[in-house]
Structures are given as C-alpha cells and as structure tokens.
Design a protein around this motif. Structure first.
Motif, PDB file in Angstrom:
ATOM      1  N   UNK A 133       0.832  -1.206   0.000  1.00 47.33           N
ATOM      2  CA  UNK A 133       0.000   0.000   0.000  1.00 47.33           C
ATOM      3  C   UNK A 133       0.862   1.249   0.000  1.00 47.33           C
ATOM      4  N   UNK A 134       0.242   2.396  -0.286  1.00 47.69           N
ATOM      5  CA  UNK A 134       0.963   3.668  -0.361  1.00 47.69           C
ATOM      6  C   UNK A 134       0.340   4.645   0.632  1.00 47.69           C
ATOM      7  N   UNK A 135       1.167   5.229   1.478  1.00 43.77           N
ATOM      8  CA  UNK A 135       0.675   6.159   2.493  1.00 43.77           C
ATOM      9  C   UNK A 135      -0.031   7.338   1.839  1.00 43.77           C
ATOM     10  N   UNK A 136      -1.164   7.776   2.394  1.00 44.33           N
ATOM     11  CA  UNK A 136      -1.947   8.873   1.791  1.00 44.33           C
ATOM     12  C   UNK A 136      -1.148  10.150   1.574  1.00 44.33           C
ATOM     13  N   UNK A 137      -0.277  10.516   2.547  1.00 46.62           N
ATOM     14  CA  UNK A 137       0.468  11.762   2.385  1.00 46.62           C
ATOM     15  C   UNK A 137       1.470  11.679   1.237  1.00 46.62           C
ATOM     16  N   UNK A 138       2.050  10.498   1.039  1.00 44.60           N
ATOM     17  CA  UNK A 138       2.996  10.318  -0.074  1.00 44.60           C
ATOM     18  C   UNK A 138       2.243  10.310  -1.395  1.00 44.60           C
ATOM     19  N   UNK A 139       1.122   9.651  -1.433  1.00 47.58           N
ATOM     20  CA  UNK A 139       0.270   9.653  -2.621  1.00 47.58           C
ATOM     21  C   UNK A 139      -0.114  11.088  -2.985  1.00 47.58           C
ATOM     22  N   UNK A 140      -0.459  11.876  -1.976  1.00 45.17           N
ATOM     23  CA  UNK A 140      -0.821  13.272  -2.227  1.00 45.17           C
ATOM     24  C   UNK A 140       0.339  14.069  -2.796  1.00 45.17           C
ATOM     25  N   UNK A 141       1.568  13.865  -2.241  1.00 49.93           N
ATOM     26  CA  UNK A 141       2.746  14.557  -2.778  1.00 49.93           C
ATOM     27  C   UNK A 141       2.969  14.212  -4.234  1.00 49.93           C
ATOM     28  N   UNK A 142       2.813  12.928  -4.545  1.00 47.51           N
ATOM     29  CA  UNK A 142       3.047  12.483  -5.917  1.00 47.51           C
ATOM     30  C   UNK A 142       2.040  13.097  -6.882  1.00 47.51           C
ATOM     31  N   UNK A 143       0.766  13.079  -6.513  1.00 47.24           N
ATOM     32  CA  UNK A 143      -0.266  13.613  -7.406  1.00 47.24           C
ATOM     33  C   UNK A 143      -0.122  15.123  -7.580  1.00 47.24           C
ATOM     34  N   UNK A 144       0.243  15.824  -6.520  1.00 49.21           N
ATOM     35  CA  UNK A 144       0.449  17.277  -6.639  1.00 49.21           C
ATOM     36  C   UNK A 144       1.603  17.579  -7.591  1.00 49.21           C
ATOM     37  N   UNK A 145       2.683  16.795  -7.466  1.00 43.64           N
ATOM     38  CA  UNK A 145       3.831  16.982  -8.360  1.00 43.64           C
ATOM     39  C   UNK A 145       3.441  16.705  -9.803  1.00 43.64           C
ATOM     40  N   UNK A 146       2.700  15.638 -10.043  1.00 45.57           N
ATOM     41  CA  UNK A 146       2.297  15.285 -11.407  1.00 45.57           C
ATOM     42  C   UNK A 146       1.393  16.346 -12.010  1.00 45.57           C
ATOM     43  N   UNK A 147       0.552  16.960 -11.201  1.00 43.04           N
ATOM     44  CA  UNK A 147      -0.305  18.036 -11.713  1.00 43.04           C
ATOM     45  C   UNK A 147       0.552  19.207 -12.190  1.00 43.04           C
ATOM     46  N   UNK A 148       1.623  19.513 -11.436  1.00 47.77           N
ATOM     47  CA  UNK A 148       2.514  20.600 -11.863  1.00 47.77           C
ATOM     48  C   UNK A 148       3.276  20.208 -13.129  1.00 47.77           C
ATOM     49  N   UNK A 149       3.756  18.970 -13.178  1.00 43.99           N
ATOM     50  CA  UNK A 149       4.447  18.510 -14.377  1.00 43.99           C
ATOM     51  C   UNK A 149       3.499  18.503 -15.578  1.00 43.99           C
ATOM     52  N   UNK A 150       2.231  18.194 -15.314  1.00 37.97           N
ATOM     53  CA  UNK A 150       1.244  18.180 -16.389  1.00 37.97           C
ATOM     54  C   UNK A 150       1.092  19.529 -17.060  1.00 37.97           C
ATOM     55  N   UNK A 151       1.217  20.583 -16.281  1.00 34.42           N
ATOM     56  CA  UNK A 151       1.150  21.920 -16.872  1.00 34.42           C
ATOM     57  C   UNK A 151       2.306  22.154 -17.837  1.00 34.42           C
ATOM     58  N   UNK A 152       3.474  21.593 -17.511  1.00 37.68           N
ATOM     59  CA  UNK A 152       4.651  21.810 -18.361  1.00 37.68           C
ATOM     60  C   UNK A 152       4.538  21.093 -19.695  1.00 37.68           C
ATOM     61  N   UNK A 153       3.886  19.945 -19.719  1.00 43.33           N
ATOM     62  CA  UNK A 153       3.816  19.176 -20.966  1.00 43.33           C
ATOM     63  C   UNK A 153       2.483  19.350 -21.700  1.00 43.33           C
ATOM     64  N   UNK A 154       1.614  20.200 -21.163  1.00 43.83           N
ATOM     65  CA  UNK A 154       0.260  20.328 -21.726  1.00 43.83           C
ATOM     66  C   UNK A 154       0.265  20.711 -23.199  1.00 43.83           C
TER      67      UNK A 154
END
Length: 509
Positions: A61-82
């Motif tokens: 399993x993946x800890x919720x706080x780590x999952x949240x960090x990952x998804x927040x980072x991916x959202x920022x990266x998503x803006x760069x490749x949009x």
C-alpha cells in the motif's frame, strides 16, 4: 484532463519539443528537449523530491500523504507538458509503483493529474534505458565495454554494455531509501548494523557478480542522485575531484558511523535533502564495490530520463526497440515466419477497415502486428494450449522496449486469439486500454482463422465493418463454400466473440 489511450509513432520536425518523465522512488524528473538540426537540445529540466518509497508499506500500500505529494507533483508537471503533442511525451514509473499491490489505484489518478499515460517498466527495462541515457550523453568508444551502476530510491540497476548496446542487465530490490528504512530503522547507525546489511546486499549481488567480472569492462560509471551526492562529498573532503574510489567510500562510511544517527550526519557537500537517505546509498555502493571488485567509479549526469528521451526517438521507426525484441522472440522460439506474416497481413487489412470506426491509432496497429507475429510463440512449449503458453511468456518475460502494460496488451491478444475468451484474459490491462485491446483481439482472431490451413494461396479481399460493438464480415461466397472447415470456424466464431463483448455477423455465405 484525461490521458490519451495511445500514442502515435514519434516523428520530429525542426523545433519540435520532446519530453521524458521519470517517476522514481525518490524524485520525479522531467526533461524537455527541442529538435535542432537533427539533434536534441535540452531546454528545460524540473525535479521534485517526492520520496515515493517512503510511503510503501509491507502490504504493497501507499501512504496517503505520499500519494498526495506524488499527485500534486504530477499536476505541476502536467502543466509543463500540456502543449507538447502526446506522441512526443513518455512518462515511466519505476520500482515503487512496481511494488504496489494494486498499481491501478495509483496510476488512474496519477494519469489524470499528469494528463498523460504512465508506463510501468520492469527493473531490467529500467536498466536498459539508464544505459541508453549514459551512452548518448557520454558517447562510448565502439570497442570498449562500460559498467553502469544506478542506485535509485527503491532499486539498483547494474549494466554492462558496448557502444549503445547493453550486454548484461540486472536489477536488485535495494536502493537508498529502501535500504535506509530497512537496515537503520529508528535512525540508529552502528557498525554492527552496517556489516550485517553489507553482507546481505553483497550476497544479492553475488548472483551475477562472477558473470560480470568475467565479461569485464573498460570503465565504470555511476548515475543517479546517490552517486552525485557521494561524488560531491568526495570532492568537498578533497578525497577525489568528483570520482568515487574505494578509499574515499570507506572514509565517508566511517565518518557517517561516527555520527551515530541518521539525523546527526554532517558531511561537507551533503545537502539537507539528501541527508535522510545517504546512509542507504553509501551502503549499497560499498556492496557494489565489494562484489564487483571496483576501485574507481566516474559520475555521470545522465540517468533514466535521458534514456527515455532517446528511446522515444526510435519508437515507431526502423529502430523501434519493441520490433527488435519481437524479431528476437520469433527467432528464439522458432516461430513459423511465413505463417506469422500471412496472419499479420490479414490482420493489418482488417485493422485498416475498422480503425476509424473504432478510433484505433497507429500504435494500436503496431501492437496488433506484433501480436500477429508472436501468436504462435507458445508452440515451442506445447501445441495443447499454446495460446496460454505464449501469453505466459509474454506476460512474465523482461522484453526490451516494452512497459508492463505493453506486455500485458500483447499477452492478452495472444491468449485470446483462439478458443473461448476467459474473463481473466484482460484483467492485467489498464481500463484506458481495455476497449482497444478487445477490439484488436477480435481482429487477430479473424486473421488467424482465415489462415488456419497455412496455405500460401492468397485470401481474397475481405470487407469488415464496425458499428459500435458489432462487426460485420463479408467474405467472397464461392471461396468460402470451397473451404468447409473455415466456414464452420467462422460460423462458430460469433459465440466465441461474445467473450470479447462483441457481436460478429457474417455476410456472403
């Protein structure tokens, strides 16, 4: 924004952008390059420390706080490749995602946050891409062999290659975060703990150490944040000018152990960000030095992300590593090439007639072609259930160039190309690829039936139409009547096709 289900082959024009994303166990990276005069020029880099491996528990399993960090980072990266065309982007996930009990529970929201598909790659495929990145950033002498070591957050890859071709690839489940957590729980550093851990990791390396030493290498290179951090410490202590030597590594180890605790580690050149995981990195590297009898290691700035970038260039063209792997598998398992090409030709003809109606892409076409060429791979094991044997091989082998999802796609098509289709055939396929996989499987089934006789005589033109989940196949009537076995097979096929969630109608009987 939903991620696209598939990519088209990569074609670059002057000025086009290409992006590679590495979702590692410690950090997430993105590198953006521009095509300039036929070469790639890096124009942007982003890095965020996510520490995915910190959130992985023993049950996968993946800890919720780590999952949240990952998804927040991916959202920022998503803006760069949009604004970059999807076919010019590739994102890969490594060890921590590989270890998740239910990867889709993370991948679905992760792909939604990023706005792009994420490929989960095996450890040996990660090793291939790491070597490719180093080879392109530091062009090798064609006759010399290189040893490349990559210590990530959750795994360590060891590769020997010549030129741009890896000769040996291995991946171990030890990394700087995982090893720090496991061997120095509570933050306590002692020589007894260190020696126990060193013995265990060295034993894992011994599985292939003799083979590597026998093959040999002309230079050794370390890549990843761990090697850069250790190299900086070596330089700051004036032990070397940035390279890592056996003596320098021992000095760093002794200084760390003298600190007694992880949080108390104080070394020149060591950043606060790297301090919590440096012990595990030094530990793994000392084990590598011992098992492979290393004395010196150069540090490279290149890593997995650069390898993904250059690998992306070859996809869809003559140098596509997936097609090279398919050819190697055909040779290794003695596939009947003539039969494979007959089935492939008919599958492509059928595909082209329904691609628009089913919104199938060029990448879908390529994957169907690969499945057609490999559909009889399992005959090398046994005729009985050969489709099952072939699917198992494709699902469980380390196949260069393919992500885990890509191998699952191929395996599902091969598993379902004959007889009834079990519900489990597509359970390893991500939801975003389900419809395309089932549609492609239907086309492969028809192509295989049309060539059951293995005759070299050409099949007359067929007409296939798709309307939603209904297929209508029209075959020349007199030709079909002269082949009673084929006619019987096609008449029985509508019932089997229901296992794919499709209806088949036959015309012209």
């Amino acid at each position: 924004m939903n991620p696209p289900a598939n990519r088209s082959p990569t074609t670059l024009r002057e000025g086009d952008l290409l992006a590679a994303l590495d979702l590692g166990s410690n950090s997430f990276h993105i590198v953006v390059a521009q095509s300039v005069l036929g070469q790639l020029r890096v124009v942007d880099r982003l890095r965020e420390t996510v520490r995915m491996a910190e959130g992985l528990n023993a049950l996968g399993g993946l800890a919720p706080e780590v999952r949240g960090r990952a998804l927040d980072c991916l959202a920022r990266f998503g803006q760069r490749i949009a604004d970059i065309p999807p076919e010019h982007v590739r994102a890969v996930a490594t060890n921590t995602v590989r270890q998740l009990r239910a990867p889709e529970s993370f991948l679905v929201p992760a792909e939604a946050a990023l706005g792009h598909a994420i490929d989960v790659i095996s450890g040996r495929e990660e090793a291939r891409l790491v070597y490719l990145g180093v080879a392109h950033e530091q062009p090798p002498h064609p006759d010399q062999k290189r040893l490349v070591i990559d210590i990530g957050g959750g795994s360590t890859e060891c590769i020997i290659g010549r030129g741009f071709t890896p000769l040996e690839r291995e991946s171990l489940q030890v990394g700087c975060i995982a090893s720090t957590r496991r061997f120095f729980a509570g933050g306590k550093l002692t020589r007894k703990r260190w020696n126990t851990a060193l013995t265990e990791i060295t034993a894992q390396l011994q599985q292939f150490a003799a083979t590597y030493r026998a093959l040999g290498w002309d230079e050794a290179i370390g890549t990843s944040g761990t090697h850069k951090a250790i190299g900086n410490i070596c330089a700051s202590l004036k032990l070397t000018k940035g390279a890592i030597t056996r003596e320098a590594l021992a000095e760093i180890r002794d200084r760390m152990l003298a600190c007694g605790r992880i949080e108390a580690i104080s070394l020149p050149g060591l950043t606060d960000e790297r301090r919590p995981i440096i012990a595990g990195g030094v530990l793994v590297l000392e084990a590598v030095f011992s098992a492979l009898d290393l004395t010196r290691l150069q540090v490279s700035k290149a890593a997995l992300r650069e390898g993904v970038l250059y690998d992306l260039l070859g996809r869809g063209g003559a140098d596509d590593p997936r097609d090279v792997s398919v050819a190697a598998l055909m040779q290794r398992y003695g596939v009947d090439v003539a039969q494979a090409e007959r089935v492939n030709a008919s599958a492509m003809q059928l595909f082209d007639q329904v691609a628009d109606a089913w919104s199938l892409s060029a990448d879908d076409r390529a994957m169907l072609s690969r499945a057609a060429r490999l559909h009889e791979l399992g005959l090398a094991i046994a005729h009985s259930g050969y489709h099952t044997h072939g699917a198992y091989v494709l699902q469980n082998s380390d196949i260069a160039g393919f992500s885990r999802q890509g191998q699952s796609f191929l395996a599902a098509l091969v598993r379902s190309h004959r007889r009834s289709v079990p519900k489990s055939a597509f359970e390893m396929i991500p939801d975003r690829l389900q419809a395309n996989a089932r549609h492609s499987a239907a086309l492969l089934r028809l192509a295989v039936l049309l060539h059951r006789s293995r005759s070299n005589q050409p099949v007359p033109d067929m007409h296939l139409q798709a309307n939603g989940e209904t297929l209508c196949l029209q075959v020349e009537r007199h030709w079909l009547q002269s082949r009673p076995l084929l006619r019987a097979d096609l008449q029985a096929e509508p019932e089997d096709m229901l296992g794919l969630g499709l209806q088949l109608q036959l015309a012209g009987e």
